[in-house]
Design an enzyme around this catalytic site. Structure first.
Site, PDB file in Angstrom:
ATOM      1  N   MET A  42      49.979  38.779  50.683  1.00 28.03           N
ATOM      2  CA  MET A  42      50.140  38.889  52.147  1.00 28.03           C
ATOM      3  C   MET A  42      51.345  38.073  52.607  1.00 28.03           C
ATOM      4  SD  MET A  42      46.213  38.465  53.349  1.00 28.03           S
ATOM      5  CE  MET A  42      44.879  39.328  52.520  1.00 28.03           C
ATOM      6  N   HIS A  46      47.565  44.258  45.225  1.00 30.99           N
ATOM      7  CA  HIS A  46      47.491  44.905  46.544  1.00 30.99           C
ATOM      8  C   HIS A  46      48.519  44.254  47.460  1.00 30.99           C
ATOM      9  CE1 HIS A  46      44.717  45.641  50.312  1.00 30.99           C
ATOM     10  NE2 HIS A  46      45.863  46.290  50.388  1.00 30.99           N
ATOM     11  N   MET A  84      40.566  50.865  52.827  1.00 30.34           N
ATOM     12  CA  MET A  84      40.227  49.572  53.422  1.00 30.34           C
ATOM     13  C   MET A  84      39.034  49.759  54.346  1.00 30.34           C
ATOM     14  SD  MET A  84      42.479  47.348  52.264  1.00 30.34           S
ATOM     15  CE  MET A  84      41.709  46.035  53.202  1.00 30.34           C
ATOM     16  N   SER A  88      38.306  40.008  44.084  1.00 30.47           N
ATOM     17  CA  SER A  88      39.521  39.647  44.826  1.00 30.47           C
ATOM     18  C   SER A  88      39.714  38.142  44.771  1.00 30.47           C
ATOM     19  CB  SER A  88      39.400  40.097  46.281  1.00 30.47           C
ATOM     20  OG  SER A  88      40.338  39.376  47.061  1.00 30.47           O
ATOM     21  N   ASP A  96      37.797  48.453  49.556  1.00 32.05           N
ATOM     22  CA  ASP A  96      38.134  47.030  49.696  1.00 32.05           C
ATOM     23  C   ASP A  96      37.762  46.537  51.094  1.00 32.05           C
ATOM     24  OD1 ASP A  96      39.344  44.522  49.655  1.00 32.05           O
ATOM     25  OD2 ASP A  96      41.383  45.264  49.318  1.00 32.05           O
ATOM     26  N   GLY A  97      36.865  45.550  51.135  1.00 38.46           N
ATOM     27  CA  GLY A  97      36.527  44.907  52.398  1.00 38.46           C
ATOM     28  C   GLY A  97      35.045  44.969  52.706  1.00 38.46           C
ATOM     29  N   GLY A  98      34.416  43.798  52.742  1.00 39.32           N
ATOM     30  CA  GLY A  98      33.008  43.727  53.119  1.00 39.32           C
ATOM     31  C   GLY A  98      32.054  44.347  52.111  1.00 39.32           C
ATOM     32  N   GLY A 128      43.839  41.332  55.812  1.00 44.98           N
ATOM     33  CA  GLY A 128      44.330  40.009  56.225  1.00 44.98           C
ATOM     34  C   GLY A 128      43.432  38.875  55.768  1.00 44.98           C
ATOM     35  N   PHE A 129      42.135  39.125  55.738  1.00 46.84           N
ATOM     36  CA  PHE A 129      41.213  38.028  55.437  1.00 46.84           C
ATOM     37  C   PHE A 129      40.032  38.520  54.606  1.00 46.84           C
ATOM     38  CE2 PHE A 129      43.342  37.308  59.464  1.00 46.84           C
ATOM     39  CZ  PHE A 129      43.923  36.064  59.245  1.00 46.84           C
ATOM     40  N   GLY A 130      39.486  37.603  53.827  1.00 40.84           N
ATOM     41  CA  GLY A 130      38.235  37.889  53.132  1.00 40.84           C
ATOM     42  C   GLY A 130      37.075  37.625  54.085  1.00 40.84           C
ATOM     43  N   GLY A 131      35.902  38.046  53.692  1.00 42.80           N
ATOM     44  CA  GLY A 131      34.693  37.702  54.432  1.00 42.80           C
ATOM     45  C   GLY A 131      34.491  38.423  55.751  1.00 42.80           C
ATOM     46  N   MET A 135      50.343  43.652  50.747  1.00 41.51           N
ATOM     47  CA  MET A 135      50.276  43.777  52.205  1.00 41.51           C
ATOM     48  C   MET A 135      51.523  43.087  52.747  1.00 41.51           C
ATOM     49  SD  MET A 135      46.218  43.015  52.388  1.00 41.51           S
ATOM     50  CE  MET A 135      46.250  42.379  50.725  1.00 41.51           C
ATOM     51  N   GLY A 187      35.514  40.136  47.123  1.00 40.31           N
ATOM     52  CA  GLY A 187      35.938  38.738  47.145  1.00 40.31           C
ATOM     53  C   GLY A 187      34.737  37.836  47.317  1.00 40.31           C
ATOM     54  N   SER A 188      34.259  37.753  48.567  1.00 38.02           N
ATOM     55  CA  SER A 188      33.129  36.874  48.861  1.00 38.02           C
ATOM     56  C   SER A 188      31.934  37.148  47.959  1.00 38.02           C
ATOM     57  CB  SER A 188      32.672  37.047  50.310  1.00 38.02           C
ATOM     58  OG  SER A 188      33.765  37.300  51.140  1.00 38.02           O
ATOM     59  N   HIS A 245      41.791  41.753  41.173  1.00 40.39           N
ATOM     60  CA  HIS A 245      42.443  42.218  42.412  1.00 40.39           C
ATOM     61  C   HIS A 245      43.194  41.055  43.063  1.00 40.39           C
ATOM     62  CE1 HIS A 245      42.766  45.032  45.850  1.00 40.39           C
ATOM     63  NE2 HIS A 245      42.596  43.961  46.617  1.00 40.39           N
ATOM     64  N   ASP A 256      45.558  39.895  46.131  1.00 41.52           N
ATOM     65  CA  ASP A 256      45.981  40.235  47.491  1.00 41.52           C
ATOM     66  C   ASP A 256      47.236  39.473  47.865  1.00 41.52           C
ATOM     67  OD1 ASP A 256      43.902  42.061  48.564  1.00 41.52           O
ATOM     68  OD2 ASP A 256      42.575  40.404  48.018  1.00 41.52           O
TER      69      ASP A 256
HETATM   70  C1  DX5 Z   1      41.532  41.942  52.733  1.00 36.95           C
HETATM   71  C2  DX5 Z   1      41.782  42.013  51.256  1.00 36.95           C
HETATM   72  C3  DX5 Z   1      40.546  42.038  50.460  1.00 36.95           C
HETATM   73  C4  DX5 Z   1      39.643  40.847  50.648  1.00 36.95           C
HETATM   74  C5  DX5 Z   1      38.238  41.328  50.525  1.00 36.95           C
HETATM   75  O1  DX5 Z   1      42.719  42.074  53.414  1.00 36.95           O
HETATM   76  O2  DX5 Z   1      42.526  43.170  50.926  1.00 36.95           O
HETATM   77  O3  DX5 Z   1      40.809  42.287  49.073  1.00 36.95           O
HETATM   78  O4  DX5 Z   1      39.857  39.822  49.732  1.00 36.95           O
HETATM   79  O5  DX5 Z   1      37.389  40.279  50.776  1.00 36.95           O
HETATM   80  P1  DX5 Z   1      35.816  40.484  50.935  1.00 36.95           P
HETATM   81  O6  DX5 Z   1      35.329  41.136  49.693  1.00 36.95           O
HETATM   82  O7  DX5 Z   1      35.324  39.098  51.100  1.00 36.95           O
HETATM   83  O8  DX5 Z   1      35.622  41.344  52.162  1.00 36.95           O
HETATM   84 ZN    ZN Z   2      42.779  43.756  48.748  1.00 31.56          ZN
END
Ligand code: DX5
Ligand code: ZN
Length: 217
Positions: A37, A66, A137, A8, A174-176, A142-145, A68, A196-197, A33, A35
């Site tokens: 937003m 993706h 999800m 991501s 997707d997420g964490g 909304g956010f990474g990490g 959002m 992402g992270s 990927h 994102d």
């Molecule tokens: C969150 C995004 C994800 C995000 C994942 O809203 O859709 O794609 O970047 O980030 P990580 O992998 O750090 O949880």
């Molecule tokens: Zn995403």
């Protein structure tokens, strides 16, 4: 189905996105990927179609976009012409997501439906013949990490639904996602992991080993 890794870009260095895309491409990413937003559907603002277009020449890999954003319909064509290969929407981001998914397919793109942690899997019931990808999800978008929400039963129930169609449909999570959580979601039936992270940590000299670790290698 072989496991695909989708870094991501949300965790990339936004000051040099083209370079970051080339680096994860070379490091073994399957999908890129992206994102998108809008500060309305989710509490963060990221990038628009012009950025997708600018990144397109930097990689031949699948651009997994993706969305959002709410409403999504007015922007589908912009992302399609910008070079998206897969366009994923949320059912809550428009009153007629059946129509939106068909609109994406009519543009010659793959259509994805993303389910927030609290969105029931029934939203898939009447669109399994059109979706090419289901995105689960495992954080609120909304956010990474953010920390991973364990929704393994949901993932395996969707894998079963996919099996019943006989169609080839990606099941993306997707997420964490970390090498540890990756194992559990793959066991539940996921075949595409957004990270992402976990991909971008440590800088570009670590991307290849980070991606390998996500594959469990
Ligand atoms: C969150 C995004 C994800 C995000 C994942 O809203 O859709 O794609 O970047 O980030 P990580 O992998 O750090 O949880
Ligand atoms: Zn995403």
């Amino acid at each position: 189905m072989s496991l695909k890794i989708a870094p991501s870009l949300l965790s990339a260095d936004f000051a040099c996105l083209g370079e970051e895309v080339r680096a994860v491409d070379k490091a073994g990413a399957d999908y890129i990927h992206i994102d998108v937003m809008d500060g309305h559907f989710v509490p963060n603002i990221t990038i628009g179609p012009d950025v997708v277009k600018a990144l397109r020449p930097h990689s031949q890999k699948i651009f997994d976009v993706h969305l959002m954003i709410e409403p999504c319909d007015p922007y589908l064509e912009h992302f399609a012409t910008a070079g998206a290969d897969i366009i994923t929407i949320h059912p809550e981001a428009g009153s007629h997501y059946h129509r939106s998914l068909h609109a994406i397919k009519a543009m010659g793109k793959k259509a994805g439906l993303a389910l927030n942690p609290a969105t029931p899997i029934d939203v898939l019931d009447h669109v399994m013949d059109v979706v090419d990808l289901v995105l689960v999800m495992t954080v609120n978008p909304g956010f990474g990490g953010q920390s991973f929400i364990p929704l393994m039963d949901k993932i395996s129930a969707i894998r079963e639904k996919i099996a019943q169609t006989g169609r080839e449909i990606d099941l993306e999570v997707d997420g964490g996602i970390t090498p540890e959580t990756a194992k559990t979601v793959v066991k539940a039936g996921a075949n595409v992991l957004v990270a992402g992270s976990a991909t971008f940590k440590g800088g570009s000299s670590h991307y290849a080993s980070n991606i390998k670790a996500l594959r469990g290698e």
